[in-house]
Design a protein around this motif. Structure first.
Motif, PDB file in Angstrom:
ATOM      1  N   ASN A  33      -0.731  13.650  23.850  1.00 47.89           N
ATOM      2  CA  ASN A  33      -1.055  12.250  24.119  1.00 47.89           C
ATOM      3  C   ASN A  33       0.217  11.488  24.466  1.00 47.89           C
ATOM      4  O   ASN A  33       1.270  11.723  23.863  1.00 47.89           O
ATOM      5  N   GLN A  45      -5.934   5.039  19.182  1.00 48.70           N
ATOM      6  CA  GLN A  45      -4.652   5.618  19.557  1.00 48.70           C
ATOM      7  C   GLN A  45      -3.882   4.621  20.408  1.00 48.70           C
ATOM      8  O   GLN A  45      -4.473   3.813  21.124  1.00 48.70           O
ATOM      9  N   HIS A 100      -3.722  10.799  18.109  1.00 45.02           N
ATOM     10  CA  HIS A 100      -5.135  10.397  18.082  1.00 45.02           C
ATOM     11  C   HIS A 100      -5.591  10.358  16.631  1.00 45.02           C
ATOM     12  O   HIS A 100      -5.510  11.357  15.907  1.00 45.02           O
ATOM     13  N   GLU A 138      -1.907   3.971  23.538  1.00 44.28           N
ATOM     14  CA  GLU A 138      -1.704   4.539  24.853  1.00 44.28           C
ATOM     15  C   GLU A 138      -0.454   3.929  25.474  1.00 44.28           C
ATOM     16  O   GLU A 138       0.159   3.007  24.913  1.00 44.28           O
ATOM     17  N   THR A 164     -16.871   7.170  17.577  1.00 44.42           N
ATOM     18  CA  THR A 164     -16.853   8.601  17.893  1.00 44.42           C
ATOM     19  C   THR A 164     -18.228   9.147  18.224  1.00 44.42           C
ATOM     20  O   THR A 164     -18.336  10.267  18.724  1.00 44.42           O
ATOM     21  N   PHE A 180     -12.319   5.931  16.266  1.00 48.37           N
ATOM     22  CA  PHE A 180     -11.089   6.535  16.767  1.00 48.37           C
ATOM     23  C   PHE A 180     -10.157   5.429  17.267  1.00 48.37           C
ATOM     24  O   PHE A 180     -10.604   4.357  17.669  1.00 48.37           O
ATOM     25  N   HIS A 233     -12.986   9.285  26.017  1.00 51.85           N
ATOM     26  CA  HIS A 233     -13.088   9.868  24.679  1.00 51.85           C
ATOM     27  C   HIS A 233     -14.533   9.819  24.188  1.00 51.85           C
ATOM     28  O   HIS A 233     -15.248   8.849  24.405  1.00 51.85           O
ATOM     29  N   SER A 270      -3.771  15.525  19.454  1.00 55.52           N
ATOM     30  CA  SER A 270      -4.805  15.053  20.375  1.00 55.52           C
ATOM     31  C   SER A 270      -6.126  15.689  20.014  1.00 55.52           C
ATOM     32  O   SER A 270      -6.189  16.884  19.690  1.00 55.52           O
ATOM     33  N   GLU A 271      -7.212  14.911  20.091  1.00 60.96           N
ATOM     34  CA  GLU A 271      -8.531  15.466  19.824  1.00 60.96           C
ATOM     35  C   GLU A 271      -8.914  16.538  20.831  1.00 60.96           C
ATOM     36  O   GLU A 271      -9.789  17.375  20.575  1.00 60.96           O
ATOM     37  N   THR A 331      -6.669  16.230  15.596  1.00 62.37           N
ATOM     38  CA  THR A 331      -6.832  14.835  15.210  1.00 62.37           C
ATOM     39  C   THR A 331      -6.160  14.561  13.865  1.00 62.37           C
ATOM     40  O   THR A 331      -6.221  15.389  12.947  1.00 62.37           O
TER      41      THR A 331
END
Length: 396
Positions: free
Chosen positions: A340, A309, A187, A311, A299, A307, A227, A350-351, A356
Protein backbone atom coordinates in the motif's frame (compact mmCIF):
# COMPACT_ATOMS: atom_id res chain seq x y z
CA UNK A 1 9.95 -1.21 14.18
CA UNK A 2 12.84 -0.96 11.76
CA UNK A 3 11.46 0.62 8.58
CA UNK A 4 13.47 1.29 5.43
CA UNK A 5 13.99 4.90 4.32
CA UNK A 6 14.32 6.09 0.73
CA UNK A 7 17.80 7.34 -0.13
CA UNK A 8 16.35 10.61 -1.40
CA UNK A 9 13.84 10.97 1.44
CA UNK A 10 12.08 14.32 1.73
CA UNK A 11 12.66 16.53 4.75
CA UNK A 12 10.21 18.73 6.62
CA UNK A 13 11.49 22.29 7.19
CA UNK A 14 12.22 23.11 10.82
CA UNK A 15 10.44 25.02 12.06
CA UNK A 16 7.49 24.39 9.73
CA UNK A 17 4.35 26.49 9.57
CA UNK A 18 1.09 25.02 8.33
CA UNK A 19 -0.50 28.44 7.82
CA UNK A 20 2.32 30.01 5.83
CA UNK A 21 2.12 30.72 2.12
CA UNK A 22 3.66 28.12 -0.17
CA UNK A 23 7.28 28.90 0.70
CA UNK A 24 10.19 26.87 2.02
CA UNK A 25 8.63 26.59 5.49
CA UNK A 26 5.23 25.48 4.27
CA UNK A 27 3.72 22.05 4.86
CA UNK A 28 2.07 22.57 1.47
CA UNK A 29 5.50 22.81 -0.17
CA UNK A 30 6.66 19.75 1.78
CA UNK A 31 3.66 17.70 0.62
CA UNK A 32 3.98 18.84 -3.00
CA UNK A 33 7.66 17.93 -2.89
CA UNK A 34 6.72 14.37 -1.97
CA UNK A 35 4.86 14.03 -5.25
CA UNK A 36 7.59 15.34 -7.53
CA UNK A 37 8.32 12.36 -9.76
CA UNK A 38 11.15 13.56 -11.95
CA UNK A 39 14.35 11.62 -12.36
CA UNK A 40 15.78 10.82 -8.94
CA UNK A 41 12.92 12.31 -6.96
CA UNK A 42 11.36 10.44 -4.08
CA UNK A 43 8.28 9.26 -6.01
CA UNK A 44 10.09 8.22 -9.15
CA UNK A 45 8.10 5.03 -9.87
CA UNK A 46 11.12 2.86 -10.70
CA UNK A 47 13.16 4.04 -7.73
CA UNK A 48 10.17 3.66 -5.43
CA UNK A 49 9.40 0.14 -6.63
CA UNK A 50 13.04 -0.92 -6.27
CA UNK A 51 13.17 0.56 -2.77
CA UNK A 52 10.05 -1.33 -1.73
CA UNK A 53 11.37 -4.63 -3.09
CA UNK A 54 14.67 -4.11 -1.26
CA UNK A 55 12.77 -3.35 1.96
CA UNK A 56 10.72 -6.52 1.50
CA UNK A 57 13.84 -8.63 0.98
CA UNK A 58 15.27 -7.18 4.19
CA UNK A 59 12.03 -8.10 6.04
CA UNK A 60 11.37 -4.47 6.94
CA UNK A 61 7.72 -3.70 7.81
CA UNK A 62 7.53 -0.43 5.92
CA UNK A 63 9.26 2.06 3.64
CA UNK A 64 9.48 5.77 4.40
CA UNK A 65 9.59 8.52 1.78
CA UNK A 66 10.46 11.08 4.47
CA UNK A 67 13.61 11.35 6.54
CA UNK A 68 14.02 10.57 10.24
CA UNK A 69 13.52 14.17 11.35
CA UNK A 70 10.25 14.49 9.38
CA UNK A 71 9.02 11.18 10.77
CA UNK A 72 9.77 12.29 14.32
CA UNK A 73 8.05 15.67 13.89
CA UNK A 74 4.85 14.24 12.40
CA UNK A 75 4.55 11.23 14.69
CA UNK A 76 5.30 13.30 17.78
CA UNK A 77 2.58 15.78 16.80
CA UNK A 78 0.03 12.99 16.37
CA UNK A 79 1.13 11.32 19.61
CA UNK A 80 0.79 14.59 21.51
CA UNK A 81 -2.72 15.17 20.18
CA UNK A 82 -3.67 11.61 21.22
CA UNK A 83 -2.15 11.82 24.69
CA UNK A 84 -3.55 15.29 25.36
CA UNK A 85 -7.00 13.89 24.67
CA UNK A 86 -6.44 10.82 26.86
CA UNK A 87 -5.24 13.05 29.70
CA UNK A 88 -8.06 15.55 29.06
CA UNK A 89 -5.66 18.37 28.25
CA UNK A 90 -6.69 21.02 25.73
CA UNK A 91 -4.72 20.90 22.50
CA UNK A 92 -2.84 24.17 22.36
CA UNK A 93 0.67 25.36 21.90
CA UNK A 94 1.45 25.13 25.63
CA UNK A 95 0.88 21.38 25.46
CA UNK A 96 3.08 20.64 22.49
CA UNK A 97 0.63 21.19 19.62
CA UNK A 98 1.66 24.15 17.45
CA UNK A 99 -1.05 26.77 17.05
CA UNK A 100 -0.97 26.33 13.26
CA UNK A 101 -1.86 22.61 13.45
CA UNK A 102 -4.85 21.96 11.23
CA UNK A 103 -8.13 21.21 12.97
CA UNK A 104 -8.72 18.12 10.81
CA UNK A 105 -5.52 16.49 12.11
CA UNK A 106 -6.43 17.30 15.71
CA UNK A 107 -10.00 16.01 15.32
CA UNK A 108 -8.89 12.76 13.68
CA UNK A 109 -6.42 11.65 16.34
CA UNK A 110 -8.68 12.82 19.16
CA UNK A 111 -11.48 10.70 17.66
CA UNK A 112 -9.30 7.61 17.27
CA UNK A 113 -7.97 8.03 20.81
CA UNK A 114 -11.53 8.37 22.15
CA UNK A 115 -12.59 5.20 20.31
CA UNK A 116 -9.58 3.27 21.60
CA UNK A 117 -10.13 4.37 25.19
CA UNK A 118 -13.90 3.77 25.23
CA UNK A 119 -13.65 0.26 23.78
CA UNK A 120 -10.36 -1.01 25.26
CA UNK A 121 -8.86 -1.45 21.82
CA UNK A 122 -5.72 -3.39 20.96
CA UNK A 123 -3.78 -3.57 17.71
CA UNK A 124 -3.24 -6.95 16.02
CA UNK A 125 -0.25 -6.91 13.66
CA UNK A 126 0.39 -9.84 11.29
CA UNK A 127 3.62 -11.72 11.99
CA UNK A 128 4.93 -11.95 8.43
CA UNK A 129 8.23 -13.09 6.93
CA UNK A 130 9.48 -12.47 3.41
CA UNK A 131 9.57 -15.64 1.32
CA UNK A 132 10.58 -14.40 -2.11
CA UNK A 133 9.30 -12.70 -5.24
CA UNK A 134 6.10 -13.73 -6.96
CA UNK A 135 6.57 -15.67 -10.19
CA UNK A 136 4.36 -13.14 -12.01
CA UNK A 137 5.53 -10.25 -14.16
CA UNK A 138 5.64 -7.71 -11.31
CA UNK A 139 7.67 -9.81 -8.83
CA UNK A 140 5.41 -8.73 -5.96
CA UNK A 141 6.84 -9.83 -2.59
CA UNK A 142 5.48 -13.07 -1.13
CA UNK A 143 5.18 -13.53 2.63
CA UNK A 144 4.43 -16.26 5.12
CA UNK A 145 2.18 -15.44 8.08
CA UNK A 146 2.58 -17.05 11.49
CA UNK A 147 -0.26 -15.34 13.33
CA UNK A 148 -0.67 -11.96 15.00
CA UNK A 149 1.07 -9.92 17.65
CA UNK A 150 -1.37 -8.14 19.97
CA UNK A 151 -0.56 -4.91 21.80
CA UNK A 152 -2.94 -2.80 23.91
CA UNK A 153 -3.46 0.80 22.82
CA UNK A 154 -5.79 1.95 25.60
CA UNK A 155 -4.45 3.36 28.85
CA UNK A 156 -5.98 2.46 32.20
CA UNK A 157 -6.83 5.20 34.73
CA UNK A 158 -3.74 4.22 36.70
CA UNK A 159 -1.52 4.57 33.60
CA UNK A 160 -3.04 7.95 32.79
CA UNK A 161 -2.34 9.09 36.34
CA UNK A 162 1.28 7.92 36.03
CA UNK A 163 2.20 8.88 32.44
CA UNK A 164 5.92 8.35 33.02
CA UNK A 165 5.55 4.89 34.52
CA UNK A 166 6.72 1.75 32.76
CA UNK A 167 3.20 0.57 31.89
CA UNK A 168 2.15 3.89 30.37
CA UNK A 169 5.44 4.19 28.48
CA UNK A 170 4.89 0.76 26.93
CA UNK A 171 1.39 1.75 25.80
CA UNK A 172 2.70 4.94 24.21
CA UNK A 173 5.21 2.86 22.24
CA UNK A 174 2.28 0.74 21.02
CA UNK A 175 0.45 3.90 19.96
CA UNK A 176 3.52 5.08 18.07
CA UNK A 177 3.72 1.68 16.34
CA UNK A 178 0.11 2.15 15.22
CA UNK A 179 0.99 5.61 13.91
CA UNK A 180 4.00 4.31 11.97
CA UNK A 181 1.81 1.70 10.29
CA UNK A 182 -0.90 4.28 9.66
CA UNK A 183 1.53 6.82 8.20
CA UNK A 184 3.07 4.31 5.80
CA UNK A 185 -0.31 3.14 4.49
CA UNK A 186 -1.18 -0.11 6.29
CA UNK A 187 -4.71 -1.40 5.69
CA UNK A 188 -6.68 -1.50 8.94
CA UNK A 189 -9.93 -3.20 9.81
CA UNK A 190 -11.65 -2.17 13.02
CA UNK A 191 -13.60 -5.19 14.22
CA UNK A 192 -17.06 -3.94 15.17
CA UNK A 193 -19.37 -6.50 13.52
CA UNK A 194 -21.89 -8.33 15.70
CA UNK A 195 -20.98 -11.49 13.77
CA UNK A 196 -17.31 -11.29 14.72
CA UNK A 197 -17.96 -10.09 18.28
CA UNK A 198 -21.36 -11.48 19.33
CA UNK A 199 -21.16 -10.11 22.87
CA UNK A 200 -20.31 -6.53 23.67
CA UNK A 201 -19.85 -5.27 20.11
CA UNK A 202 -18.17 -1.85 20.05
CA UNK A 203 -19.81 0.93 18.03
CA UNK A 204 -18.77 1.14 14.39
CA UNK A 205 -15.45 2.89 13.88
CA UNK A 206 -17.04 4.35 10.73
CA UNK A 207 -19.56 6.30 12.85
CA UNK A 208 -17.05 9.09 13.40
CA UNK A 209 -17.19 9.92 9.66
CA UNK A 210 -20.96 9.63 9.24
CA UNK A 211 -23.93 11.83 10.22
CA UNK A 212 -23.46 13.29 13.71
CA UNK A 213 -19.93 11.83 13.93
CA UNK A 214 -17.10 14.01 15.17
CA UNK A 215 -15.44 14.05 11.72
CA UNK A 216 -18.59 14.31 9.60
CA UNK A 217 -18.32 18.01 8.76
CA UNK A 218 -14.91 17.51 7.14
CA UNK A 219 -15.72 14.23 5.40
CA UNK A 220 -16.77 13.62 1.78
CA UNK A 221 -18.55 10.64 0.27
CA UNK A 222 -16.19 8.92 -2.19
CA UNK A 223 -17.03 8.48 -5.83
CA UNK A 224 -16.08 4.81 -5.58
CA UNK A 225 -13.24 2.66 -4.28
CA UNK A 226 -11.57 -0.67 -5.08
CA UNK A 227 -11.96 -2.25 -1.63
CA UNK A 228 -14.52 -4.82 -0.47
CA UNK A 229 -16.72 -5.29 -3.51
CA UNK A 230 -20.40 -5.47 -2.67
CA UNK A 231 -20.19 -3.33 0.47
CA UNK A 232 -22.75 -1.04 -1.15
CA UNK A 233 -24.72 -3.81 -2.83
CA UNK A 234 -23.81 -4.40 -6.47
CA UNK A 235 -21.35 -1.51 -6.70
CA UNK A 236 -19.05 0.61 -4.59
CA UNK A 237 -20.33 3.94 -5.90
CA UNK A 238 -20.63 6.25 -2.93
CA UNK A 239 -19.62 3.41 -0.63
CA UNK A 240 -16.83 5.06 1.33
CA UNK A 241 -15.67 8.25 2.96
CA UNK A 242 -12.72 10.54 2.23
CA UNK A 243 -11.18 12.63 4.99
CA UNK A 244 -10.50 15.51 5.03
CA UNK A 245 -12.56 17.24 2.35
CA UNK A 246 -10.15 20.17 2.09
CA UNK A 247 -7.59 18.33 -0.06
CA UNK A 248 -7.88 17.36 -3.71
CA UNK A 249 -9.44 20.36 -5.42
CA UNK A 250 -12.74 22.10 -4.95
CA UNK A 251 -14.65 19.02 -6.08
CA UNK A 252 -13.94 17.64 -2.65
CA UNK A 253 -15.53 20.71 -1.06
CA UNK A 254 -18.55 20.59 -3.38
CA UNK A 255 -18.81 16.87 -2.92
CA UNK A 256 -18.80 17.23 0.85
CA UNK A 257 -21.94 19.33 0.70
CA UNK A 258 -23.98 16.36 -0.41
CA UNK A 259 -22.95 14.16 2.51
CA UNK A 260 -25.08 11.28 1.27
CA UNK A 261 -24.77 7.58 0.67
CA UNK A 262 -27.13 7.87 -2.27
CA UNK A 263 -26.09 7.25 -5.86
CA UNK A 264 -27.30 10.60 -7.25
CA UNK A 265 -25.83 12.56 -4.39
CA UNK A 266 -22.40 11.06 -5.02
CA UNK A 267 -22.58 11.66 -8.77
CA UNK A 268 -23.89 15.23 -8.71
CA UNK A 269 -21.67 16.19 -5.81
CA UNK A 270 -18.63 15.03 -7.79
CA UNK A 271 -19.63 16.70 -11.06
CA UNK A 272 -20.27 20.01 -9.33
CA UNK A 273 -16.57 20.61 -8.77
CA UNK A 274 -15.15 18.77 -11.78
CA UNK A 275 -14.22 21.88 -13.73
CA UNK A 276 -12.27 23.66 -11.01
CA UNK A 277 -10.55 20.54 -9.71
CA UNK A 278 -8.88 20.13 -13.10
CA UNK A 279 -6.68 23.06 -12.07
CA UNK A 280 -5.87 22.39 -8.41
CA UNK A 281 -6.70 18.74 -7.73
CA UNK A 282 -3.03 17.70 -7.55
CA UNK A 283 -1.79 20.71 -5.59
CA UNK A 284 -1.62 20.81 -1.79
CA UNK A 285 -3.90 23.46 -0.28
CA UNK A 286 -2.59 26.29 1.87
CA UNK A 287 -2.77 25.64 4.76
CA UNK A 288 -2.31 21.89 4.45
CA UNK A 289 -2.92 19.13 7.03
CA UNK A 290 -0.57 16.19 7.42
CA UNK A 291 -3.41 13.70 6.86
CA UNK A 292 -4.32 14.42 3.24
CA UNK A 293 -6.20 11.31 2.09
CA UNK A 294 -7.77 8.94 4.60
CA UNK A 295 -10.18 6.43 3.06
CA UNK A 296 -12.72 4.61 5.26
CA UNK A 297 -15.70 2.39 4.58
CA UNK A 298 -17.61 -0.79 5.33
CA UNK A 299 -16.17 -4.25 4.70
CA UNK A 300 -19.52 -5.82 3.85
CA UNK A 301 -23.14 -4.91 3.23
CA UNK A 302 -24.52 -6.75 6.25
CA UNK A 303 -23.00 -6.55 9.75
CA UNK A 304 -19.92 -4.75 8.43
CA UNK A 305 -16.64 -3.98 10.05
CA UNK A 306 -14.83 -0.73 9.20
CA UNK A 307 -11.75 -0.52 7.01
CA UNK A 308 -9.49 2.51 6.80
CA UNK A 309 -6.10 3.41 5.37
CA UNK A 310 -4.03 6.48 4.62
CA UNK A 311 -3.63 6.82 0.88
CA UNK A 312 -1.17 9.04 -0.94
CA UNK A 313 -3.67 11.45 -2.48
CA UNK A 314 -7.42 11.43 -3.12
CA UNK A 315 -8.72 9.85 -6.32
CA UNK A 316 -10.04 12.82 -8.33
CA UNK A 317 -12.88 12.90 -10.87
CA UNK A 318 -10.92 15.01 -13.35
CA UNK A 319 -7.99 12.58 -13.05
CA UNK A 320 -9.97 9.65 -14.43
CA UNK A 321 -11.53 8.81 -11.05
CA UNK A 322 -8.00 8.44 -9.68
CA UNK A 323 -6.50 6.48 -12.58
CA UNK A 324 -4.19 9.39 -13.41
CA UNK A 325 -2.40 12.12 -11.51
CA UNK A 326 -1.02 11.65 -8.01
CA UNK A 327 -3.40 8.86 -7.04
CA UNK A 328 -2.76 7.07 -10.34
CA UNK A 329 1.02 7.08 -10.06
CA UNK A 330 0.81 5.62 -6.56
CA UNK A 331 -1.67 2.98 -7.72
CA UNK A 332 0.73 1.85 -10.44
CA UNK A 333 3.45 1.19 -7.83
CA UNK A 334 0.89 -0.58 -5.65
CA UNK A 335 -0.11 -2.83 -8.54
CA UNK A 336 3.52 -3.77 -9.15
CA UNK A 337 4.34 -4.54 -5.51
CA UNK A 338 0.99 -5.05 -3.73
CA UNK A 339 2.36 -2.80 -1.00
CA UNK A 340 0.00 0.00 0.00
CA UNK A 341 1.20 3.51 -0.83
CA UNK A 342 0.52 6.48 1.45
CA UNK A 343 1.56 10.13 1.38
CA UNK A 344 4.65 9.32 3.44
CA UNK A 345 5.62 5.77 2.59
CA UNK A 346 4.59 2.25 1.71
CA UNK A 347 3.43 -0.80 3.68
CA UNK A 348 3.31 -4.57 3.09
CA UNK A 349 0.16 -4.74 5.24
CA UNK A 350 -2.47 -4.85 2.51
CA UNK A 351 -5.74 -6.76 2.45
CA UNK A 352 -4.89 -7.81 -1.10
CA UNK A 353 -2.35 -10.29 0.25
CA UNK A 354 -4.25 -11.05 3.47
CA UNK A 355 -1.99 -9.02 5.77
CA UNK A 356 -4.61 -6.72 7.28
CA UNK A 357 -3.83 -5.01 10.59
CA UNK A 358 -6.74 -5.12 13.03
CA UNK A 359 -8.04 -2.84 15.75
CA UNK A 360 -10.32 -4.74 18.08
CA UNK A 361 -11.24 -5.14 21.75
CA UNK A 362 -8.31 -6.77 23.50
CA UNK A 363 -10.20 -10.03 24.08
CA UNK A 364 -10.78 -10.67 20.36
CA UNK A 365 -9.02 -13.66 18.83
CA UNK A 366 -8.20 -13.53 15.09
CA UNK A 367 -8.92 -16.81 13.33
CA UNK A 368 -6.87 -17.73 10.30
CA UNK A 369 -8.51 -19.83 7.62
CA UNK A 370 -6.96 -22.33 5.24
CA UNK A 371 -6.32 -19.55 2.73
CA UNK A 372 -4.55 -17.63 5.54
CA UNK A 373 -6.92 -14.69 5.11
CA UNK A 374 -8.22 -14.01 8.60
CA UNK A 375 -11.96 -14.54 8.96
CA UNK A 376 -14.07 -11.42 9.51
CA UNK A 377 -17.18 -9.91 7.97
CA UNK A 378 -15.75 -8.71 4.70
CA UNK A 379 -13.26 -11.51 4.12
CA UNK A 380 -16.00 -14.11 3.57
CA UNK A 381 -16.96 -12.44 0.28
CA UNK A 382 -14.81 -13.61 -2.63
CA UNK A 383 -12.75 -10.63 -3.74
CA UNK A 384 -11.15 -10.62 -7.16
CA UNK A 385 -8.13 -8.70 -5.87
CA UNK A 386 -7.18 -11.16 -3.12
CA UNK A 387 -4.06 -12.98 -4.34
CA UNK A 388 -3.40 -16.24 -2.53
CA UNK A 389 -0.04 -16.50 -4.34
CA UNK A 390 1.31 -13.65 -2.23
CA UNK A 391 0.70 -15.18 1.21
CA UNK A 392 1.19 -18.62 2.70
CA UNK A 393 1.15 -20.24 6.14
CA UNK A 394 4.40 -20.11 8.04
CA UNK A 395 6.30 -23.43 8.26
CA UNK A 396 5.35 -25.41 11.34
Amino acid sequence: MDFAIAQNATTLPAPYNQNSPADQNSVSTFIDGLFANGNGQVRNPTAMQNGILAAAQADQPGYWLIDVAAQAAILELWRTIWMNHVRNIANNVQNGVPATTQATDIALFESIAAYVQANRIAIYIPDITYVGPDAGPNTSPVYSIAGYERADLFLTPQEIAQPNGDAATAKVLNILAFMELFATGAHFVAINSSVDIPDGTPPAFLDMFQNHGALHTNTSTTYMHSHYSGAKGLTNIGAGYAYPNTVGGSSQETYAGWQTDGFWGSIFGAVGGAVSDIVNADIAPVPCPFVCSLLAGNTSRRAPNTFFQLEGWPGILSRGFGAKGRHGQDFAVHQATKWNISTYGASPFSEKRGTTVFLAPNNWQPQQRVTTWTSYCGSQTLQGWYDTNLIRPAPV
